[in-house]
Design an enzyme around this catalytic site. Structure first.
Site, mmCIF file in Angstrom:
data_model
loop_
_atom_site.group_PDB
_atom_site.id
_atom_site.type_symbol
_atom_site.label_atom_id
_atom_site.label_comp_id
_atom_site.label_asym_id
_atom_site.label_seq_id
_atom_site.Cartn_x
_atom_site.Cartn_y
_atom_site.Cartn_z
ATOM 1 N N ASP A 177 -24.867 106.210 49.987
ATOM 2 C CA ASP A 177 -24.322 105.670 48.743
ATOM 3 C C ASP A 177 -24.938 105.745 47.563
ATOM 4 O O ASP A 177 -24.130 106.117 46.422
ATOM 5 C CB ASP A 177 -24.183 104.008 49.236
ATOM 6 C CG ASP A 177 -23.439 103.607 50.449
ATOM 7 O OD1 ASP A 177 -22.373 104.522 50.847
ATOM 8 O OD2 ASP A 177 -23.877 102.705 50.974
ATOM 9 N N HIS B 33 -21.045 96.479 56.264
ATOM 10 C CA HIS B 33 -21.410 97.166 55.357
ATOM 11 C C HIS B 33 -20.364 98.217 55.026
ATOM 12 O O HIS B 33 -19.602 98.415 53.985
ATOM 13 C CB HIS B 33 -22.711 97.959 55.673
ATOM 14 C CG HIS B 33 -23.393 99.143 54.549
ATOM 15 N ND1 HIS B 33 -24.117 98.975 53.654
ATOM 16 C CD2 HIS B 33 -22.557 100.367 54.311
ATOM 17 C CE1 HIS B 33 -24.156 99.924 52.897
ATOM 18 N NE2 HIS B 33 -23.313 100.980 53.267
ATOM 19 N N GLU B 34 -20.035 98.837 56.105
ATOM 20 C CA GLU B 34 -18.656 99.774 56.117
ATOM 21 C C GLU B 34 -17.344 99.090 55.569
ATOM 22 O O GLU B 34 -16.641 99.707 55.044
ATOM 23 C CB GLU B 34 -18.770 100.322 57.255
ATOM 24 C CG GLU B 34 -19.728 101.379 57.921
ATOM 25 C CD GLU B 34 -20.389 102.207 56.762
ATOM 26 O OE1 GLU B 34 -19.432 102.858 56.263
ATOM 27 O OE2 GLU B 34 -21.421 102.657 56.682
ATOM 28 N N HIS C 30 -16.990 98.964 51.946
ATOM 29 C CA HIS C 30 -16.639 100.375 51.664
ATOM 30 C C HIS C 30 -15.053 100.588 51.599
ATOM 31 O O HIS C 30 -14.458 100.722 50.751
ATOM 32 C CB HIS C 30 -17.193 101.533 52.236
ATOM 33 C CG HIS C 30 -18.607 101.874 52.018
ATOM 34 N ND1 HIS C 30 -19.303 101.896 50.924
ATOM 35 C CD2 HIS C 30 -19.750 102.219 52.722
ATOM 36 C CE1 HIS C 30 -20.369 102.139 50.726
ATOM 37 N NE2 HIS C 30 -20.942 102.161 52.279
#
Length: 366
Positions: A173, A65-66, A69
């Site tokens: 987010d 997930h990170e 980003h």
């Protein structure tokens, strides 16, 4: 989540992915111990180890997930400092704030999209086994050790990560996406106020629920509330720095060194001066900058200043705001910038000048 910040002292590097350092906070192993206790107290060593494996799998999804980003941030030209894993989740940390609403929206939405993509990958090959597994109940499907329950756990984990992060709770987010969207009709300051206060309202409700029902919700609510408040303080500081200009707070040339100056001689001068950065000048022309740290490091050598000076440095003008200076120094990871006016070197502006100016501005009555 994503933010611009420095890493906590109690964090250790465990590797890197595409040049992005991956670090865990010192308290992170407590999550593994908690998982082993929860799963093993009514079972065996095997179930305790399985519980720890589930937590590792969960944080594997958090890392992906990170990375969503981080990779989008790189695509947008933003420097990614690291990914930090905390007991309550992960943080992709950037060198400078995401002040551009389009950048903020794209970087924020990338994380949940990764989780949705993982669901799409995991669901087809596990759908039939999961149907039979869930016939015995959701709890059994999640608590029975095995590859099928692990697959179900990963599906549920990614659904929760995507759904939770899309909630309009700043600095999650969804809260960042909300602020970026609101800037289409509101000022950046007003959009931040709306997103932060809405997020804090939800965080309070989450904390109240957690106080009576679940400790995790209480901790998350408290964390989100104060993380959102930190953004309001950052905004207040930004507004303050936007009211002042580099020309009023820079060091006007100060002491200078010639490129031929021996480092040992420069070291003796540095010991008697409070100046942190020195311009290297020859015939009125700026050739580079040299820091106190660089001089002290090379003090025992026979080098000259030309050998240790920094020839690549950011450039400001006296009319630039202090916020512009702060952002430029952060983006370039530099201690100081040269101040140039009409092609002429007029001074330097360092992080020390910035801190001194900020203290002055904060002490000045509005």
């Amino acid at each position: 989540m994503s933010r611009s910040s420095t890493s906590p002292k109690w964090a250790w590097k465990i590797g890197s992915i595409r040049g992005i350092p991956l670090r865990i906070h010192a308290t992170f192993p407590l999550v593994l111990l908690w998982a082993a206790w929860e799963w093993g107290r009514n079972g065996s060593l095997h179930t305790a180890l399985y519980g720890m494996a589930l937590v590792v799998a969960l944080f594997g999804c958090v890392v992906l997930h990170e990375l969503g980003h981080a990779f989008v941030a790189r695509w947008r030209g933003i420097v990614v400092e690291e990914i930090l894993l905390l007991p309550l989740g992960g943080l992709a940390q950037f060198r400078s704030p995401l002040d551009n609403p389009r950048d903020e929206f794209l970087v924020a939405v990338a994380g949940p999209l990764v989780n949705l993509a993982l669901i799409g990958v995991l669901l087809p090959p596990t759908l039939v086994p999961l149907v039979s597994l869930t016939q015995f109940g959701l709890i059994n499907a999640l608590t029975t050790p095995g590859w099928q329950s692990l697959a179900f756990y990963l599906l549920l984990t990614n659904a929760l990560l995507a759904g939770f992060n899309l909630l309009p709770i700043f600095p999650m987010d969804g809260g960042r996406m909300l602020r970026a969207t609101l800037t289409a009709g509101l000022s950046y300051e007003r959009a931040t106020w709306v997103a932060v206060r809405l997020g804090q309202s939800v965080a309070v409700l989450m904390g109240l629920y957690g106080f009576f029902q679940n400790l995790w919700f209480l901790l998350m609510g408290v964390f989100l509330f104060f993380a959102a408040e930190q953004e309001m303080r950052r905004l207040a500081q930004r507004q303050l720095l936007d009211t002042a200009h580099v020309g009023n707070h820079m060091t006007r040339r100060g002491l200078t060194f010639a490129p031929s100056t021996h480092v040992h001689s420069a070291y003796l001068v540095a010991r008697m001066s409070l100046q942190p950065i020195w311009p290297v000048v020859e015939r009125g022309r700026l050739l580079g900058l040299v820091s106190r740290a660089a001089i002290e490091k090379a003090a025992a050598s026979a080098s000259r200043i030309a050998d240790i000076m920094q020839t690549s440095y950011p450039v400001l003008t006296p009319r630039d705001t202090l916020y512009r200076a702060q952002t430029l120094l952060a983006e370039s990871n530099s201690e100081a910038a040269a101040v140039i006016e009409n092609g002429v070197f007029v001074g330097i502006f360092s992080v020390y000048d910035l801190m001194h100016a900020l203290r002055q501005l904060e002490e000045t009555p509005a």
